[in-house]
Design an enzyme around this catalytic site. Structure first.
Site, PDB file in Angstrom:
ATOM      1  N   PHE A 128       0.855  -1.189   0.000  1.00 10.06           N
ATOM      2  CA  PHE A 128       0.000   0.000   0.000  1.00 10.06           C
ATOM      3  C   PHE A 128       0.888   1.235   0.000  1.00 10.06           C
ATOM      4  O   PHE A 128       1.596   1.487   0.991  1.00 10.06           O
ATOM      5  CB  PHE A 128      -0.836  -0.064   1.276  1.00 10.06           C
ATOM      6  CG  PHE A 128      -1.761   1.097   1.550  1.00 10.06           C
ATOM      7  CD1 PHE A 128      -3.050   1.128   1.031  1.00 10.06           C
ATOM      8  CD2 PHE A 128      -1.352   2.146   2.373  1.00 10.06           C
ATOM      9  CE1 PHE A 128      -3.911   2.184   1.332  1.00 10.06           C
ATOM     10  CE2 PHE A 128      -2.209   3.207   2.667  1.00 10.06           C
ATOM     11  CZ  PHE A 128      -3.498   3.217   2.143  1.00 10.06           C
ATOM     12  N   GLU A 132       5.004   9.423   1.384  1.00  9.44           N
ATOM     13  CA  GLU A 132       6.075   9.873   0.478  1.00  9.44           C
ATOM     14  C   GLU A 132       7.225  10.447   1.315  1.00  9.44           C
ATOM     15  O   GLU A 132       7.023  10.808   2.482  1.00  9.44           O
ATOM     16  CB  GLU A 132       5.527  10.938  -0.470  1.00  9.44           C
ATOM     17  CG  GLU A 132       4.422  10.387  -1.341  1.00  9.44           C
ATOM     18  CD  GLU A 132       3.926  11.356  -2.397  1.00  9.44           C
ATOM     19  OE1 GLU A 132       4.368  12.527  -2.409  1.00  9.44           O
ATOM     20  OE2 GLU A 132       3.100  10.915  -3.218  1.00  9.44           O
ATOM     21  N   GLU A 366       0.295   4.414  10.476  1.00  9.34           N
ATOM     22  CA  GLU A 366      -1.180   4.438  10.480  1.00  9.34           C
ATOM     23  C   GLU A 366      -1.700   5.619  11.289  1.00  9.34           C
ATOM     24  O   GLU A 366      -2.676   5.485  12.038  1.00  9.34           O
ATOM     25  CB  GLU A 366      -1.729   3.139  11.065  1.00  9.34           C
ATOM     26  CG  GLU A 366      -1.268   1.917  10.320  1.00  9.34           C
ATOM     27  CD  GLU A 366      -2.196   1.547   9.190  1.00  9.34           C
ATOM     28  OE1 GLU A 366      -3.267   2.153   9.072  1.00  9.34           O
ATOM     29  OE2 GLU A 366      -1.812   0.663   8.418  1.00  9.34           O
ATOM     30  N   HIS A 369       0.730   8.904  16.968  1.00 11.04           N
ATOM     31  CA  HIS A 369      -0.012   9.157  18.208  1.00 11.04           C
ATOM     32  C   HIS A 369      -0.502  10.618  18.237  1.00 11.04           C
ATOM     33  O   HIS A 369      -1.647  10.896  18.577  1.00 11.04           O
ATOM     34  CB  HIS A 369       0.911   8.870  19.395  1.00 11.04           C
ATOM     35  CG  HIS A 369       0.240   8.903  20.719  1.00 11.04           C
ATOM     36  ND1 HIS A 369      -0.496   7.848  21.209  1.00 11.04           N
ATOM     37  CD2 HIS A 369       0.176   9.884  21.659  1.00 11.04           C
ATOM     38  CE1 HIS A 369      -0.974   8.160  22.394  1.00 11.04           C
ATOM     39  NE2 HIS A 369      -0.590   9.389  22.698  1.00 11.04           N
TER      40      HIS A 369
HETATM   41  P1  FAD Z   1       6.065  13.131  10.008  1.00  9.65           P
HETATM   42  O1  FAD Z   1       4.703  13.304   9.434  1.00  9.65           O
HETATM   43  O2  FAD Z   1       7.167  13.909   9.401  1.00  9.65           O
HETATM   44  O3  FAD Z   1       5.981  13.446  11.567  1.00  9.65           O
HETATM   45  C1  FAD Z   1       7.142  13.711  12.380  1.00  9.65           C
HETATM   46  C2  FAD Z   1       6.653  14.090  13.776  1.00  9.65           C
HETATM   47  O4  FAD Z   1       5.845  15.272  13.703  1.00  9.65           O
HETATM   48  C3  FAD Z   1       5.755  13.025  14.397  1.00  9.65           C
HETATM   49  O5  FAD Z   1       6.014  12.918  15.776  1.00  9.65           O
HETATM   50  C4  FAD Z   1       4.346  13.559  14.172  1.00  9.65           C
HETATM   51  O6  FAD Z   1       3.418  13.105  15.146  1.00  9.65           O
HETATM   52  C5  FAD Z   1       4.585  15.045  14.293  1.00  9.65           C
HETATM   53  N1  FAD Z   1       3.576  15.827  13.577  1.00  9.65           N
HETATM   54  C6  FAD Z   1       3.298  15.828  12.253  1.00  9.65           C
HETATM   55  N2  FAD Z   1       2.290  16.644  11.974  1.00  9.65           N
HETATM   56  C7  FAD Z   1       1.892  17.189  13.157  1.00  9.65           C
HETATM   57  C8  FAD Z   1       0.881  18.120  13.543  1.00  9.65           C
HETATM   58  N3  FAD Z   1       0.024  18.636  12.667  1.00  9.65           N
HETATM   59  N4  FAD Z   1       0.778  18.446  14.842  1.00  9.65           N
HETATM   60  C9  FAD Z   1       1.610  17.913  15.778  1.00  9.65           C
HETATM   61  N5  FAD Z   1       2.588  17.043  15.464  1.00  9.65           N
HETATM   62  C10 FAD Z   1       2.718  16.680  14.176  1.00  9.65           C
HETATM   63  N6  FAD Z   1       3.167   4.119   4.905  1.00  9.65           N
HETATM   64  C11 FAD Z   1       2.466   3.617   3.844  1.00  9.65           C
HETATM   65  O7  FAD Z   1       1.907   4.357   3.037  1.00  9.65           O
HETATM   66  N7  FAD Z   1       2.393   2.249   3.646  1.00  9.65           N
HETATM   67  C12 FAD Z   1       3.004   1.359   4.485  1.00  9.65           C
HETATM   68  O8  FAD Z   1       2.903   0.154   4.272  1.00  9.65           O
HETATM   69  C13 FAD Z   1       3.759   1.879   5.598  1.00  9.65           C
HETATM   70  N8  FAD Z   1       4.462   1.022   6.403  1.00  9.65           N
HETATM   71  C14 FAD Z   1       5.330   1.548   7.348  1.00  9.65           C
HETATM   72  C15 FAD Z   1       6.215   0.686   8.021  1.00  9.65           C
HETATM   73  C16 FAD Z   1       7.135   1.208   8.929  1.00  9.65           C
HETATM   74  C17 FAD Z   1       8.140   0.306   9.591  1.00  9.65           C
HETATM   75  C18 FAD Z   1       7.139   2.601   9.216  1.00  9.65           C
HETATM   76  C19 FAD Z   1       8.101   3.198  10.209  1.00  9.65           C
HETATM   77  C20 FAD Z   1       6.263   3.448   8.557  1.00  9.65           C
HETATM   78  C21 FAD Z   1       5.361   2.934   7.597  1.00  9.65           C
HETATM   79  N9  FAD Z   1       4.539   3.792   6.842  1.00  9.65           N
HETATM   80  C22 FAD Z   1       3.807   3.283   5.779  1.00  9.65           C
HETATM   81  C23 FAD Z   1       4.676   5.252   6.989  1.00  9.65           C
HETATM   82  C24 FAD Z   1       3.965   5.847   8.207  1.00  9.65           C
HETATM   83  O9  FAD Z   1       2.585   5.807   8.029  1.00  9.65           O
HETATM   84  C25 FAD Z   1       4.527   7.251   8.438  1.00  9.65           C
HETATM   85  O10 FAD Z   1       5.848   7.104   8.952  1.00  9.65           O
HETATM   86  C26 FAD Z   1       3.659   8.070   9.388  1.00  9.65           C
HETATM   87  O11 FAD Z   1       2.464   8.426   8.770  1.00  9.65           O
HETATM   88  C27 FAD Z   1       4.371   9.352   9.858  1.00  9.65           C
HETATM   89  O12 FAD Z   1       4.888  10.061   8.793  1.00  9.65           O
HETATM   90  P2  FAD Z   1       6.406  10.570   8.843  1.00  9.65           P
HETATM   91  O13 FAD Z   1       7.258   9.413   9.207  1.00  9.65           O
HETATM   92  O14 FAD Z   1       6.684  11.260   7.558  1.00  9.65           O
HETATM   93  O15 FAD Z   1       6.470  11.583  10.038  1.00  9.65           O
END
Ligand code: FAD
Length: 387
Positions: A128, A132, A366, A369
């Site tokens: 899925f 990005e 997903e 937190h």
């Molecule tokens: P960011 O969005 O950059 O966030 C960084 C920090 O900022 C976090 O603490 C977040 O809570 C905080 N933050 C962001 N926005 C706000 C806000 N508005 N207010 C307060 N705090 C905020 N994705 C897929 O599409 N398909 C998959 O199969 C999938 N599998 C995964 C498997 C693993 C092992 C991992 C680690 C991730 C996977 N993901 C997948 C991606 C995952 O969903 C994202 O890592 C997640 O959505 C967070 O995005 P980011 O890592 O870019 O963090």
């Protein structure tokens, strides 16, 4: 196994059978060498068709080979798999809730016939692609796009952190359709052997190590019109899939916590210090009392969520609360269990530290937190605070 307020007493025969089958599967096929897989950063691939045989992929869907089991049965399945390892539950969640579900809900009859039975058996592996490199918590800002050409679309962009992408046969790629007004997000079924697709593995992980994670590069990838999911347009597509997967996570996290609890309880009874088992110390009993209570509260939330889902009354905000609470609970309690195991607790010979490391991912993917906190904040105040 911890079921303090006897929630399992109300299970029907099918639900018990699914719980027991999954529990035995994990005991027999997962627990013996999951620690080694975690250390080596590998997934036990031989289990993929076995899990299909057992009916672990989207058994809550109807038709196309899926038995349409109850939402409680599905939740129990996720709980038992995650008691083994969050990587195992992730495999089943991605295949079932993030790939089979959207094909089932939004696919054409041809797409359903082509993909669902093979994915149900594990013969075909899906992934899925939503996240990005520059857009995680805010996927609405995605840059991956599709442009029409004569007989279909050309896709360009990149996805990252994609569970199973290096071993997947097909990816559901969410991309903006630039040829339509206001660039709606659409779902594209992209076979990974198409020209222009690359799926590099991410190797530096310290969490969810017994799970394969990778990128998806899309460089002028052509897909025919019939590979577009016809039944959905806009962010509703990916978000509705996430609601399904998060439901499974709310249950799964309880499984990880329960496994930590059982390991700590056993260890406390077996380990002697100062002339007897450490379980006789009040400090250790307090830890078990707290752990048992927190797990029980999370179980109650998961069971209630299943009832709401069964009735068609579960809202994404309900799922946000359960995912947020239950994963935080499991993350906190796994650390306490680890502590109770002393030095042995930091090894892969015991499960708590592996669960603890895995739960860092579960806390983050997903919807982090924080993001679920904002969902609930908006629910209770009416004021969105994302930007
Ligand atoms: P960011 O969005 O950059 O966030 C960084 C920090 O900022 C976090 O603490 C977040 O809570 C905080 N933050 C962001 N926005 C706000 C806000 N508005 N207010 C307060 N705090 C905020 N994705 C897929 O599409 N398909 C998959 O199969 C999938 N599998 C995964 C498997 C693993 C092992 C991992 C680690 C991730 C996977 N993901 C997948 C991606 C995952 O969903 C994202 O890592 C997640 O959505 C967070 O995005 P980011 O890592 O870019 O963090």
């Amino acid at each position: 196994m911890l079921d303090f307020v006897q929630l399992e007493a109300d299970l029907d025969q099918e639900e018990r059978m699914i719980r027991d089958t999954a529990r035995e599967f994990v005991e027999e096929h997962v627990k013996p060498d999951v620690g080694e897989h975690f250390e080596n950063g590998t997934f036990p691939k031989e289990l993929i068709p076995k899990m299909g045989e057992m009916g672990f992929y989207a058994p809550n869907l109807e038709g196309y080979g899926s038995p349409n089991v109850s939402e409680t049965a599905y939740g129990l399945l996720m709980q038992e798999l995650e008691a083994g390892d969050s990587g195992l539950r992730s495999m089943a969640s991605v295949q079932g809730a993030l790939v089979m579900y959207p094909i089932h809900a939004y696919g054409s009859e041809e797409q359903k016939d082509e993909w669902l039975p093979e994915m149900g058996t594990g013969e075909t592996i899906g992934c899925f692609g939503l996240t990005e490199p520059e857009h995680g918590s805010n996927p609405t800002a995605m840059e991956t796009y599709a442009e029409r050409d004569d007989d279909g679309y050309v896709l360009n962009g990149s996805k990252t952190w994609i569970t199973n992408s290096p071993i997947a046969d097909v990816a559901i790629v969410w991309a903006r359709d630039r040829s339509a007004d206001d660039d709606p997000v659409r779902g594209f079924l992209v076979e990974t052997d198409r020209d222009g697709v690359s799926t590099n593995k991410i190797t530096e992980k310290l969490s969810l190590r017994a799970s394969i994670t990778g990128e998806i590069g899309l460089n002028n990838v052509r897909v025919p019109e019939e590979n577009v999911l016809p039944g959905v347009s806009g962010m509703k597509g990916p978000l509705s899939c996430l609601t399904q997967a998060r439901y499974g996570i709310a249950w799964g996290a309880v499984g990880a916590a329960r496994d930590c609890f059982e390991e700590a309880r056993q260890y406390a009874n077996d380990r002697d210090q100062f002339g007897g088992p450490i379980s006789r110390f009040q400090l250790q009993q307090r830890k078990l009392a707290e752990m048992g209570t927190q797990i029980t509260l999370a179980q109650l939330l998961a069971y209630r969520l299943a009832e709401l889902k069964e009735r068609g009354e579960m809202r994404p905000q309900h799922v946000s609360m359960a995912k947020r609470n239950n994963v935080r609970m499991a993350r906190n309690q796994s650390r306490i269990a680890r502590e109770m195991l002393g030095g042995n607790g930091i090894t892969t010979d015991y499960s708590p530290m592996r669960h603890m490391a895995n739960l860092e991912t579960v806390y983050t993917y997903e919807g982090t937190h924080d993001i679920h906190t904002l969902v609930l904040g908006e629910e209770f105040t009416g004021i969105p605070a994302y930007e």
